[in-house]
Design an enzyme around this catalytic site. Structure first.
Site, mmCIF file in Angstrom:
data_model
loop_
_atom_site.group_PDB
_atom_site.id
_atom_site.type_symbol
_atom_site.label_atom_id
_atom_site.label_comp_id
_atom_site.label_asym_id
_atom_site.label_seq_id
_atom_site.Cartn_x
_atom_site.Cartn_y
_atom_site.Cartn_z
ATOM 1 N N ASP A 186 29.634 -21.999 -24.606
ATOM 2 C CA ASP A 186 28.296 -22.887 -24.830
ATOM 3 C C ASP A 186 28.358 -24.168 -24.116
ATOM 4 O O ASP A 186 29.146 -24.356 -23.220
ATOM 5 C CB ASP A 186 28.156 -23.056 -26.405
ATOM 6 N N LEU A 187 26.931 -24.677 -24.000
ATOM 7 C CA LEU A 187 26.708 -25.892 -23.189
ATOM 8 C C LEU A 187 27.610 -26.910 -23.389
ATOM 9 O O LEU A 187 27.953 -27.436 -22.404
ATOM 10 C CB LEU A 187 25.400 -26.201 -23.390
#
Length: 321
Positions: A186-187
């Site tokens: 994820d980011l």
């Protein structure tokens, strides 16, 4: 001289010793040196580790397996007159020196298309035939790329982003191959992502049925309760079903802070964050440091490098190829 004394020398009447029978077969094989074993990079660094990736020891190398008991297929001719000599191919693929590869062949440790090959004159076509040594596959394909990236926080785990955000393609620059990422981060998660155009390997590394483990380091607020590891190994019920980790350990602990290692082969979205949060430990920082035998090591955030032949072979072995 007494008439009964034995004669010396080569008299005409003396019986000559019989000559030894001539040897049959080809010339004896040249004595070869054994395959050279690799040596890993040593040791620890001076002082306390300052980065999360420094907290994990290098992955143990898979144990050397003996000759795989392969059932030879009868009536199969693997020789290709237009191909490359088997020992030359193995040496180029990183199996060892040319002499060591010849010894592997004559010892019956090499198979081509599941056929045990013991003759040194065999030629093969590496583009269509599958070669194993002691059960480990060896291949040379210049069209296949294997690149490890240390994804920084804030980079999208895609090769293109419609919003113009930094993505994995920006980490490796323009390339002729069409690369795919193995798994997502994820980011806000950092760490190891593999880019490749080897679809078979990518599928096996990602699918949980093949059991390839991924290792994460997570910073959480401490102290950590003693039964956290036992609970995670027993399984935690999430909104999309139960998840159990393969292993868990406390790496470091200070007042108000803990660094934990989580190993699992699941690939669900945000699975590590959701697991720890379900147990009351929201993640402050998360880094993936290992995928199967592949270790992030000292690769800095935002940097990338090609895998060595040995690393590719270890990944294939971990994926059952």
């Amino acid at each position: 001289m007494s008439p009964n004394a034995p004669r010396s020398g080569g008299g005409r009447g003396q019986r000559r010793p019989s000559r030894p029978a001539p040897r049959t077969g080809g010339r004896p094989a040249a004595a070869g040196a054994g395959g050279a074993g690799g040596t890993g990079r040593g040791g620890g660094r001076k002082g306390a580790a300052k980065r999360m990736t420094d907290q994990v020891a290098p992955a143990p190398q898979p144990p050397r397996r003996g000759p795989a008991p392969v059932k030879a297929r009868t009536g199969v001719d693997v020789h290709d007159p237009e191909g490359v000599r088997l020992q030359k191919f193995l040496a180029a693929a990183g199996a060892g020196s040319r002499r060591a590869c010849e010894e592997m062949i004559t010892a019956g440790r090499v198979t081509v298309d599941d056929q045990v090959v013991t003759e040194l004159g065999v030629r093969i076509d590496p583009t269509r035939q599958v070669v194993h040594v002691d059960g480990m596959r060896f291949s040379i394909d210049d069209d296949l790329a294997y690149i490890m990236v240390n994804k920084p926080k804030g980079v999208v785990s895609t090769m293109y982003d419609e919003e113009g955000r930094l993505n994995l393609a920006d980490m490796v620059g323009p390339r002729e191959e069409r690369l795919f990422h193995v798994g997502r981060l994820d980011l806000d998660t950092e760490g190891l992502i593999l880019l490749t155009n080897d679809g078979t390997l990518a599928h096996r590394l990602q699918h949980p049925s093949f059991g390839v483990k991924k290792t994460y380091l997570a910073e959480v607020r401490g102290p950590v309760k003693r039964d956290l590891g036992r609970n995670l190994r027993a399984g935690v019920e999430l909104e999309d079903g139960p998840v159990a980790v393969d292993s868990f350990r406390l790496v470091d602990s200070k007042p108000g802070y803990a660094l934990v290692e989580v190993v699992l082969h699941e690939g669900r979205k945000h699975v590590v964050r959701r697991l720890l949060e379900a147990e009351g430990y929201p993640v402050l920082k998360l880094v993936r440091v290992q995928m199967g035998p592949l270790v992030l090591g000292d690769l800095k955030p935002g940097k990338n490098r090609r895998l060595t032949r040995g690393e590719v072979q270890q990944l294939m072995a971990a994926a059952g190829l």
